[in-house]
Motif scaffolding. Sequence first.
Motif, mmCIF file in Angstrom:
data_model
loop_
_atom_site.group_PDB
_atom_site.id
_atom_site.type_symbol
_atom_site.label_atom_id
_atom_site.label_comp_id
_atom_site.label_asym_id
_atom_site.label_seq_id
_atom_site.Cartn_x
_atom_site.Cartn_y
_atom_site.Cartn_z
ATOM 1 N N SER A 1 0.835 -1.214 0.000
ATOM 2 C CA SER A 1 0.000 0.000 0.000
ATOM 3 C C SER A 1 0.869 1.263 0.000
ATOM 4 N N ALA A 2 0.283 2.405 -0.296
ATOM 5 C CA ALA A 2 0.982 3.687 -0.397
ATOM 6 C C ALA A 2 1.681 4.029 0.911
ATOM 7 N N SER A 3 2.792 4.708 0.793
ATOM 8 C CA SER A 3 3.609 5.036 1.967
ATOM 9 C C SER A 3 2.996 6.158 2.800
ATOM 10 N N LEU A 4 3.106 6.018 4.110
ATOM 11 C CA LEU A 4 2.650 7.060 5.037
ATOM 12 C C LEU A 4 3.712 8.134 5.210
ATOM 13 N N CYS A 5 4.914 7.847 4.681
ATOM 14 C CA CYS A 5 6.058 8.723 4.938
ATOM 15 C C CYS A 5 5.914 10.076 4.288
ATOM 16 N N GLY A 6 6.432 11.077 4.991
ATOM 17 C CA GLY A 6 6.462 12.422 4.435
ATOM 18 C C GLY A 6 6.044 13.444 5.466
ATOM 19 N N THR A 7 5.839 14.645 4.977
ATOM 20 C CA THR A 7 5.410 15.768 5.803
ATOM 21 C C THR A 7 4.005 16.136 5.365
ATOM 22 N N LYS A 40 2.110 16.576 10.479
ATOM 23 C CA LYS A 40 2.626 15.230 10.795
ATOM 24 C C LYS A 40 3.859 15.001 9.970
ATOM 25 N N VAL A 41 4.884 14.496 10.623
ATOM 26 C CA VAL A 41 6.068 14.046 9.888
ATOM 27 C C VAL A 41 6.232 12.569 10.215
ATOM 28 N N ILE A 42 6.154 11.745 9.191
ATOM 29 C CA ILE A 42 6.237 10.292 9.394
ATOM 30 C C ILE A 42 7.448 9.746 8.655
ATOM 31 N N GLU A 43 8.268 9.025 9.413
ATOM 32 C CA GLU A 43 9.457 8.381 8.849
ATOM 33 C C GLU A 43 9.356 6.890 9.104
ATOM 34 N N GLN A 44 9.796 6.097 8.158
ATOM 35 C CA GLN A 44 9.729 4.636 8.287
ATOM 36 C C GLN A 44 11.020 4.002 7.806
ATOM 37 N N PHE A 49 8.847 2.927 12.920
ATOM 38 C CA PHE A 49 8.268 4.224 12.542
ATOM 39 C C PHE A 49 8.634 5.298 13.546
ATOM 40 N N ILE A 50 8.746 6.518 13.050
ATOM 41 C CA ILE A 50 8.787 7.702 13.906
ATOM 42 C C ILE A 50 7.650 8.595 13.421
ATOM 43 N N VAL A 51 6.756 8.949 14.334
ATOM 44 C CA VAL A 51 5.631 9.823 13.975
ATOM 45 C C VAL A 51 5.720 11.085 14.829
ATOM 46 N N LYS A 52 5.834 12.212 14.145
ATOM 47 C CA LYS A 52 5.927 13.506 14.836
ATOM 48 C C LYS A 52 4.656 14.292 14.572
ATOM 49 N N THR A 53 4.008 14.718 15.644
ATOM 50 C CA THR A 53 2.838 15.589 15.564
ATOM 51 C C THR A 53 3.330 16.952 16.042
ATOM 52 N N LEU A 54 3.356 17.909 15.129
ATOM 53 C CA LEU A 54 4.049 19.169 15.402
ATOM 54 C C LEU A 54 3.094 20.367 15.349
ATOM 55 N N SER A 55 3.320 21.321 16.250
ATOM 56 C CA SER A 55 2.578 22.581 16.239
ATOM 57 C C SER A 55 3.375 23.597 17.046
ATOM 58 N N PHE A 57 2.446 25.144 19.521
ATOM 59 C CA PHE A 57 2.068 25.025 20.924
ATOM 60 C C PHE A 57 2.790 23.874 21.608
ATOM 61 N N ARG A 58 2.759 22.712 20.978
ATOM 62 C CA ARG A 58 3.307 21.507 21.575
ATOM 63 C C ARG A 58 3.624 20.495 20.477
ATOM 64 N N ASN A 59 4.638 19.693 20.703
ATOM 65 C CA ASN A 59 4.945 18.593 19.780
ATOM 66 C C ASN A 59 4.744 17.280 20.512
ATOM 67 N N TYR A 60 4.373 16.267 19.762
ATOM 68 C CA TYR A 60 4.250 14.923 20.357
ATOM 69 C C TYR A 60 4.923 13.947 19.398
ATOM 70 N N ILE A 61 5.955 13.299 19.886
ATOM 71 C CA ILE A 61 6.776 12.447 19.012
ATOM 72 C C ILE A 61 6.847 11.045 19.580
ATOM 73 N N ILE A 62 6.495 10.058 18.757
ATOM 74 C CA ILE A 62 6.642 8.675 19.214
ATOM 75 C C ILE A 62 7.378 7.855 18.163
ATOM 76 N N SER A 63 8.022 6.798 18.629
ATOM 77 C CA SER A 63 8.605 5.835 17.704
ATOM 78 C C SER A 63 8.235 4.444 18.184
ATOM 79 N N PHE A 64 8.055 3.556 17.242
ATOM 80 C CA PHE A 64 7.606 2.201 17.585
ATOM 81 C C PHE A 64 7.966 1.240 16.466
ATOM 82 N N ARG A 65 7.926 -0.034 16.799
ATOM 83 C CA ARG A 65 8.083 -1.114 15.818
ATOM 84 C C ARG A 65 6.748 -1.805 15.681
#
Length: 133
Positions: A1-7, A40-44, A49-55, A57-65
């Motif tokens: 399926s299509a990649s989630l990666c990008g900004t 959203k910045v998503i890297e794979q 994965f690393i998923v960055k939720t950016l603003s 006001f606040r950023n929320y960054i998680i990484s997971f397998r």
Amino acid sequence: SASLCGTWDIISNENFEGYMIALGISPCVQKVAAKLKLKKVIEQQNDQFIVKTLSFFRNYIISFRVDHEFEEFTQGLDNRHVKSLVSWQGNKLVCEQRGEKKNRGWSHWIEDDKLHLELYCEGELCKQVFKKN
Ligand code: RET
């Protein structure tokens, strides 16, 4: 399926308020958060994965397998500890967040070149759509 990666830049945000209320986010934070132009910045790399939720006001960054449960601390969000498990369900990247809040999680997928994110918690469903930056 299509990649989630990008900004990605948010273009719609349905019932973010209901989702925040379900999480018990303070009214002051809700008010600010409701107006945020989220990015959203998503890297794979393979199943990592690393998923960055950016603003501003606040950023929320998680990484997971994928398929590996991990301890998530939702810092700056509702500040809870949850056990999270992300897996592929067809073309959707789905996360179950087990903890104090029932029926909590999210799913990410690509549809018509847009990034779709559904966030749910205790019967509230928030739908966010992002376009590629
Ligand atoms: C912000 C601002 C403060 C209040 C709230 C927020 C919500 C963040 C969310 C992040 C979701 C991230 C996901 C990552 C997946 O990998 C923007 C930090 C409520 C809902 C689903």
